[in-house]
Motif scaffolding. Sequence first.
Motif, PDB file in Angstrom:
ATOM      1  N   GLU A  10      25.795   4.796   6.416  1.00  0.00           N
ATOM      2  CA  GLU A  10      24.678   4.490   7.296  1.00  0.00           C
ATOM      3  C   GLU A  10      23.854   3.889   6.368  1.00  0.00           C
ATOM      4  N   SER A  11      23.038   3.019   6.967  1.00  0.00           N
ATOM      5  CA  SER A  11      21.953   2.356   5.894  1.00  0.00           C
ATOM      6  C   SER A  11      20.936   3.250   5.550  1.00  0.00           C
ATOM      7  N   ASP A  12      20.683   4.136   6.457  1.00  0.00           N
ATOM      8  CA  ASP A  12      19.583   5.408   5.870  1.00  0.00           C
ATOM      9  C   ASP A  12      20.050   6.194   4.733  1.00  0.00           C
ATOM     10  N   ARG A  19      18.422   0.381  -2.795  1.00  0.00           N
ATOM     11  CA  ARG A  19      17.934  -0.641  -1.987  1.00  0.00           C
ATOM     12  C   ARG A  19      17.210  -1.737  -2.828  1.00  0.00           C
ATOM     13  N   ALA A  30      18.067  -7.640   1.579  1.00  0.00           N
ATOM     14  CA  ALA A  30      19.030  -6.935   2.894  1.00  0.00           C
ATOM     15  C   ALA A  30      18.632  -5.384   2.850  1.00  0.00           C
ATOM     16  N   GLY A  31      18.359  -4.752   1.550  1.00  0.00           N
ATOM     17  CA  GLY A  31      18.009  -3.461   1.515  1.00  0.00           C
ATOM     18  C   GLY A  31      16.733  -3.183   2.293  1.00  0.00           C
ATOM     19  N   VAL A  33      15.233  -5.137   4.459  1.00  0.00           N
ATOM     20  CA  VAL A  33      15.059  -5.396   6.024  1.00  0.00           C
ATOM     21  C   VAL A  33      15.934  -4.243   6.913  1.00  0.00           C
ATOM     22  N   THR A  34      16.834  -3.514   6.117  1.00  0.00           N
ATOM     23  CA  THR A  34      17.355  -2.396   6.853  1.00  0.00           C
ATOM     24  C   THR A  34      16.825  -1.221   6.774  1.00  0.00           C
ATOM     25  N   HIS A  36      14.059   1.165   8.901  1.00  0.00           N
ATOM     26  CA  HIS A  36      13.795   1.323  10.075  1.00  0.00           C
ATOM     27  C   HIS A  36      12.787   2.350  10.191  1.00  0.00           C
ATOM     28  N   GLN A  64       7.628  -5.170   5.728  1.00  0.00           N
ATOM     29  CA  GLN A  64       8.522  -4.436   6.718  1.00  0.00           C
ATOM     30  C   GLN A  64       7.755  -3.337   7.197  1.00  0.00           C
TER      31      GLN A  64
END
Length: 73
Positions: A10-12, A19, A30-31, A33-34, A36, A64
Motif C-alpha cells: 500500500e502507498s500508505d 517517499r 510520485a512519493g 502525490v500519493t 492522501h 499536496q
Amino acid sequence: MSELSDQSVESDSLTPKQRLEPPNSRLINAGIVTIHDMETLRACVAYENANQGRIQILRRLEQQASDIRSQED
C-alpha cells in the motif's frame, strides 16, 4: 489469499524517508502525490525539515496539503 496481500504494498506504508529520498530523484514527486492524508503529509514535512530542508520539496508538500484540503471539502 494471504500470499497476494503479502506481495502488495500500500502507498500508505511508505515511510517519509522512502517517499522523500528514493534512489531516483524523479520518484520524489510520485512519493508526494500519493499522499492522501494529512497525518502522512505532516510526517513527511517533519522529516524533510529535520533532514534536508529542501525548499522545492517543502513547496510540493504544501501544494499536496492544499489538494488534500480541497478534497475534504
